[in-house]
Design a protein around this motif. Structure first.
Motif, PDB file in Angstrom:
ATOM      1  N   GLU A 148      56.917  37.607  69.937  1.00  0.00           N
ATOM      2  CA  GLU A 148      57.236  37.484  71.177  1.00  0.00           C
ATOM      3  C   GLU A 148      58.475  36.782  71.366  1.00  0.00           C
ATOM      4  OE1 GLU A 148      55.513  35.750  75.696  1.00  0.00           O
ATOM      5  OE2 GLU A 148      54.268  36.004  74.015  1.00  0.00           O
ATOM      6  N   ILE A 149      58.842  35.806  70.584  1.00  0.00           N
ATOM      7  CA  ILE A 149      60.181  34.893  70.467  1.00  0.00           C
ATOM      8  C   ILE A 149      60.983  36.180  70.234  1.00  0.00           C
ATOM      9  CG2 ILE A 149      61.517  33.169  69.545  1.00  0.00           C
ATOM     10  CD1 ILE A 149      58.701  31.741  69.141  1.00  0.00           C
ATOM     11  N   LEU A 150      60.732  36.843  68.930  1.00  0.00           N
ATOM     12  CA  LEU A 150      61.742  37.648  68.546  1.00  0.00           C
ATOM     13  C   LEU A 150      61.927  38.900  69.643  1.00  0.00           C
ATOM     14  CD1 LEU A 150      60.435  38.256  64.967  1.00  0.00           C
ATOM     15  CD2 LEU A 150      62.459  37.045  65.655  1.00  0.00           C
ATOM     16  N   THR A 151      61.080  39.344  70.244  1.00  0.00           N
ATOM     17  CA  THR A 151      61.264  40.495  71.503  1.00  0.00           C
ATOM     18  C   THR A 151      62.277  39.736  72.537  1.00  0.00           C
ATOM     19  OG1 THR A 151      59.090  41.424  70.739  1.00  0.00           O
ATOM     20  CG2 THR A 151      60.073  42.010  72.981  1.00  0.00           C
ATOM     21  N   THR A 152      61.754  38.752  72.956  1.00  0.00           N
ATOM     22  CA  THR A 152      62.478  38.049  74.236  1.00  0.00           C
ATOM     23  C   THR A 152      63.937  37.733  73.760  1.00  0.00           C
ATOM     24  OG1 THR A 152      60.417  37.192  74.848  1.00  0.00           O
ATOM     25  CG2 THR A 152      62.691  36.281  75.873  1.00  0.00           C
ATOM     26  N   SER A 153      64.142  37.358  72.499  1.00  0.00           N
ATOM     27  CA  SER A 153      65.583  36.884  72.149  1.00  0.00           C
ATOM     28  C   SER A 153      66.201  38.188  71.639  1.00  0.00           C
ATOM     29  CB  SER A 153      65.348  35.967  70.882  1.00  0.00           C
ATOM     30  OG  SER A 153      65.025  36.498  69.786  1.00  0.00           O
ATOM     31  N   GLY A 154      65.704  39.050  71.129  1.00  0.00           N
ATOM     32  CA  GLY A 154      66.251  40.378  70.508  1.00  0.00           C
ATOM     33  C   GLY A 154      67.008  39.960  69.319  1.00  0.00           C
ATOM     34  N   VAL A 155      66.432  39.090  68.573  1.00  0.00           N
ATOM     35  CA  VAL A 155      66.698  38.702  67.349  1.00  0.00           C
ATOM     36  C   VAL A 155      66.006  39.213  66.276  1.00  0.00           C
ATOM     37  CG1 VAL A 155      67.279  36.748  65.611  1.00  0.00           C
ATOM     38  CG2 VAL A 155      67.793  36.585  68.042  1.00  0.00           C
TER      39      VAL A 155
END
Length: 183
Positions: free
Chosen positions: A28-35
């Motif tokens: 979820e952190i990756l999806t939200t940040s786009g990283v």
């Protein structure tokens, strides 16, 4: 600090504060940040390492805010008023530096990490100790009971506002009770 590292920290802090640490996964952190996942792991060895960075960021933000709010206090009475009025402003979502009020990130985090020997728990304790030191240093008197009472009431006010909603009477009661200790 690289922009992507800061983006990951900011994204994690926002999501952890809003939804809880255990409720948020790395994806979820990756999806939200786009990283990309590879970029995340080039900066942080684990979710806990990312959380530690988020705690450090929130600590620095909160300490700057607290020092700013207490600057200019000209008496112990005034320090108490400034502190609790600043809390009331935070509770009513009027402190842009701190964002919308969702309780204390350090109280919330320590509730999710019950192992008192882990580094995350220690960071939460360290934050609370440093907040206490700032308050102590702003007071002109040297009454350790007053410092303890202020910090306990501050924590109680934060939890009460989080669990039951903000009530201005609670802030007024804290100010009156603490100022009564000065007499």
């Amino acid at each position: 600090m690289s922009k992507k590292r800061q983006l990951l920290i900011d994204t994690a802090l926002t999501l952890f504060y809003k939804q809880g640490i255990h409720a948020i996964g790395i994806n979820e952190i990756l999806t939200t940040s786009g990283v990309a996942k590879r970029t995340l792991y080039s900066h942080f060895a684990s979710k806990d390492a990312l959380l530690e960075a988020a705690l450090e960021t929130r600590h620095n933000t909160f300490m700057a805010w607290l020092n700013d709010k207490l600057d200019g206090a000209n008496s112990d009475q005034h320090t108490i008023e400034l502190l609790f009025n600043a809390l009331a402003s935070w509770f009513t979502h009027n402190e842009p530096k701190l964002g919308d009020f969702r309780g204390c990130f350090f109280i919330n985090t320590s509730a999710e990490f019950s192992d008192t020997q882990c580094n995350i728990y220690a960071l939460c304790q360290q934050h609370k100790a440093e907040v206490k030191t700032v308050i102590k240093n702003k007071l002109q008197g040297t009454n350790p009971l007053l410092v303890d009472a202020i910090c306990i009431m501050k924590e109680g006010a934060i939890v009460s506002a989080q669990v039951s909603g903000y009530n201005p009477k609670h802030i007024a009661s804290c100010i009156t009770a603490l100022q009564g200790m000065l007499d």
